[in-house]
Design an enzyme around this catalytic site. Structure first.
Site, PDB file in Angstrom:
ATOM      1  N   LYS A 194       0.827  -1.203   0.000  1.00 23.69           N
ATOM      2  CA  LYS A 194       0.000   0.000   0.000  1.00 23.69           C
ATOM      3  C   LYS A 194       0.870   1.265   0.000  1.00 23.69           C
ATOM      4  CE  LYS A 194      -3.803  -2.341   2.445  1.00 23.69           C
ATOM      5  NZ  LYS A 194      -4.788  -2.244   3.547  1.00 23.69           N
ATOM      6  N   TYR A 235     -12.295  -2.033  -3.674  1.00 23.51           N
ATOM      7  CA  TYR A 235     -12.800  -2.258  -2.319  1.00 23.51           C
ATOM      8  C   TYR A 235     -14.330  -2.233  -2.253  1.00 23.51           C
ATOM      9  CZ  TYR A 235      -8.270  -2.149   0.113  1.00 23.51           C
ATOM     10  OH  TYR A 235      -7.021  -2.448   0.596  1.00 23.51           O
ATOM     11  N   PHE A 268     -15.389   3.382   7.122  1.00 19.92           N
ATOM     12  CA  PHE A 268     -14.042   3.811   6.736  1.00 19.92           C
ATOM     13  C   PHE A 268     -13.805   3.765   5.222  1.00 19.92           C
ATOM     14  CE2 PHE A 268     -13.838  -0.705   8.028  1.00 19.92           C
ATOM     15  CZ  PHE A 268     -13.315  -1.294   6.889  1.00 19.92           C
ATOM     16  N   ARG A 303      -1.458 -14.301   4.217  1.00 23.72           N
ATOM     17  CA  ARG A 303      -2.184 -13.664   5.327  1.00 23.72           C
ATOM     18  C   ARG A 303      -1.400 -13.832   6.637  1.00 23.72           C
ATOM     19  NH1 ARG A 303      -6.606 -10.377   4.253  1.00 23.72           N
ATOM     20  NH2 ARG A 303      -7.089 -10.719   6.440  1.00 23.72           N
ATOM     21  N   THR A 355      -5.278  -7.449  10.679  1.00 28.47           N
ATOM     22  CA  THR A 355      -5.623  -6.146  10.105  1.00 28.47           C
ATOM     23  C   THR A 355      -5.166  -5.012  11.022  1.00 28.47           C
ATOM     24  OG1 THR A 355      -7.594  -7.203   9.179  1.00 28.47           O
ATOM     25  CG2 THR A 355      -7.540  -4.785   9.151  1.00 28.47           C
ATOM     26  N   ARG A 414       2.760  -6.427   9.209  1.00 25.11           N
ATOM     27  CA  ARG A 414       1.984  -5.338   9.801  1.00 25.11           C
ATOM     28  C   ARG A 414       2.493  -4.971  11.191  1.00 25.11           C
ATOM     29  NH1 ARG A 414      -3.933  -7.278   7.493  1.00 25.11           N
ATOM     30  NH2 ARG A 414      -3.986  -5.903   5.674  1.00 25.11           N
ATOM     31  N   HIS A 422      -1.916  -5.473   1.494  1.00 31.67           N
ATOM     32  CA  HIS A 422      -3.210  -6.116   1.261  1.00 31.67           C
ATOM     33  C   HIS A 422      -2.942  -7.537   0.796  1.00 31.67           C
ATOM     34  CE1 HIS A 422      -7.244  -6.948  -0.260  1.00 31.67           C
ATOM     35  NE2 HIS A 422      -6.612  -7.541  -1.264  1.00 31.67           N
ATOM     36  N   GLU A 478      -9.640 -10.179  -7.552  1.00 24.68           N
ATOM     37  CA  GLU A 478      -8.604  -9.151  -7.349  1.00 24.68           C
ATOM     38  C   GLU A 478      -7.462  -9.278  -8.359  1.00 24.68           C
ATOM     39  OE1 GLU A 478      -7.593  -9.418  -3.192  1.00 24.68           O
ATOM     40  OE2 GLU A 478      -9.523  -8.560  -2.584  1.00 24.68           O
TER      41      GLU A 478
HETATM   42  P1  GDP Z   1      -7.670  -7.007   5.625  1.00 21.73           P
HETATM   43  O1  GDP Z   1      -8.268  -8.130   4.819  1.00 21.73           O
HETATM   44  O2  GDP Z   1      -6.820  -7.514   6.775  1.00 21.73           O
HETATM   45  O3  GDP Z   1      -6.926  -6.000   4.786  1.00 21.73           O
HETATM   46  O4  GDP Z   1      -8.869  -6.235   6.339  1.00 21.73           O
HETATM   47  P2  GDP Z   1     -10.342  -5.787   5.846  1.00 21.73           P
HETATM   48  O5  GDP Z   1     -10.692  -6.474   4.560  1.00 21.73           O
HETATM   49  O6  GDP Z   1     -11.253  -5.947   7.006  1.00 21.73           O
HETATM   50  O7  GDP Z   1     -10.186  -4.225   5.594  1.00 21.73           O
HETATM   51  C1  GDP Z   1      -9.600  -3.728   4.430  1.00 21.73           C
HETATM   52  C2  GDP Z   1      -8.692  -2.579   4.789  1.00 21.73           C
HETATM   53  O8  GDP Z   1      -9.477  -1.508   5.289  1.00 21.73           O
HETATM   54  C3  GDP Z   1      -7.681  -2.854   5.888  1.00 21.73           C
HETATM   55  O9  GDP Z   1      -6.525  -3.517   5.460  1.00 21.73           O
HETATM   56  C4  GDP Z   1      -7.385  -1.450   6.392  1.00 21.73           C
HETATM   57  O10 GDP Z   1      -6.480  -0.767   5.508  1.00 21.73           O
HETATM   58  C5  GDP Z   1      -8.753  -0.790   6.277  1.00 21.73           C
HETATM   59  N1  GDP Z   1      -9.511  -0.879   7.542  1.00 21.73           N
HETATM   60  C6  GDP Z   1     -10.018  -1.999   8.154  1.00 21.73           C
HETATM   61  N2  GDP Z   1     -10.668  -1.690   9.280  1.00 21.73           N
HETATM   62  C7  GDP Z   1     -10.581  -0.333   9.399  1.00 21.73           C
HETATM   63  C8  GDP Z   1     -11.065   0.603  10.360  1.00 21.73           C
HETATM   64  O11 GDP Z   1     -11.718   0.247  11.351  1.00 21.73           O
HETATM   65  N3  GDP Z   1     -10.776   1.927  10.131  1.00 21.73           N
HETATM   66  C9  GDP Z   1     -10.065   2.348   9.043  1.00 21.73           C
HETATM   67  N4  GDP Z   1      -9.822   3.663   8.895  1.00 21.73           N
HETATM   68  N5  GDP Z   1      -9.594   1.489   8.114  1.00 21.73           N
HETATM   69  C10 GDP Z   1      -9.833   0.176   8.285  1.00 21.73           C
END
Ligand code: GDP
Length: 139
Positions: free
Chosen positions: A9, A49, A57, A85, A91, A102, A115, A126
């Site tokens: 990212k 997304y 968010f 992962r 996350t 991370r 990601h 994707e």
């Molecule tokens: P990932 O699969 O671990 O990337 O997580 P998710 O699919 O749940 O979320 C996608 C992306 O959104 C994450 O990698 C973060 O960059 C962002 N994100 C997730 N949860 C939050 C949150 O609570 N607040 C904000 N600002 N960004 C978030």
């Protein structure tokens, strides 16, 4: 053999950890089947997304993802979706295990460096979002 989509990212690129992230993939035996650096438009980030469009968010996340260049890769290997992962960590970096990407490099829950697709169906969508067949190496 499985494939997954990985993105370094904008925060990861800005922190100069492209090489560090790729080194972790290679050390783990993961092969890179495609790679490019691009900068997303807001529309492209929203399309990528789309599953998160109802989340509070979403606007912030898609702004962040367009804020600078990203490195997009197709990773290949046995169980690479889960393996990637695991290397990435949770996350929320505060909950991520020691030694994960991370845990080591994230700034907050949003600026979390990488990601990775979370299932075969999302990986297929994707990968197709960024690469066509001719751009992915076959072994
Ligand atoms: P990932 O699969 O671990 O990337 O997580 P998710 O699919 O749940 O979320 C996608 C992306 O959104 C994450 O990698 C973060 O960059 C962002 N994100 C997730 N949860 C939050 C949150 O609570 N607040 C904000 N600002 N960004 C978030």
């Amino acid at each position: 053999m499985e494939r997954t989509l990985s993105i370094i990212k904008p925060d990861g690129v800005a922190k100069n950890v492209i090489g560090e992230v790729i080194k972790r993939f290679e050390t783990d035996g993961i092969k890179i089947a495609a790679m490019k650096m691009i900068q997303l438009t807001k529309t492209q980030a929203k399309g990528f997304y789309a599953v998160h469009k109802e989340r509070p968010f979403f606007d912030s996340l898609t702004d962040f993802m367009t804020s600078g260049p990203i490195v997009v890769m197709v990773l290949e290997g046995e169980d690479v979706i889960a393996g990637n992962r695991k290397l990435m960590g949770a996350t929320n970096f505060e909950e991520a295990k020691e030694g994960t990407i991370r845990k080591d490099y994230a700034t907050n829950i949003e600026k979390n460096v990488v990601h990775g697709s979370d299932a075969p169906e999302t990986a297929a969508f994707e990968i197709g979002y960024f690469f066509n067949d001719l751009e992915i190496q076959r072994r």
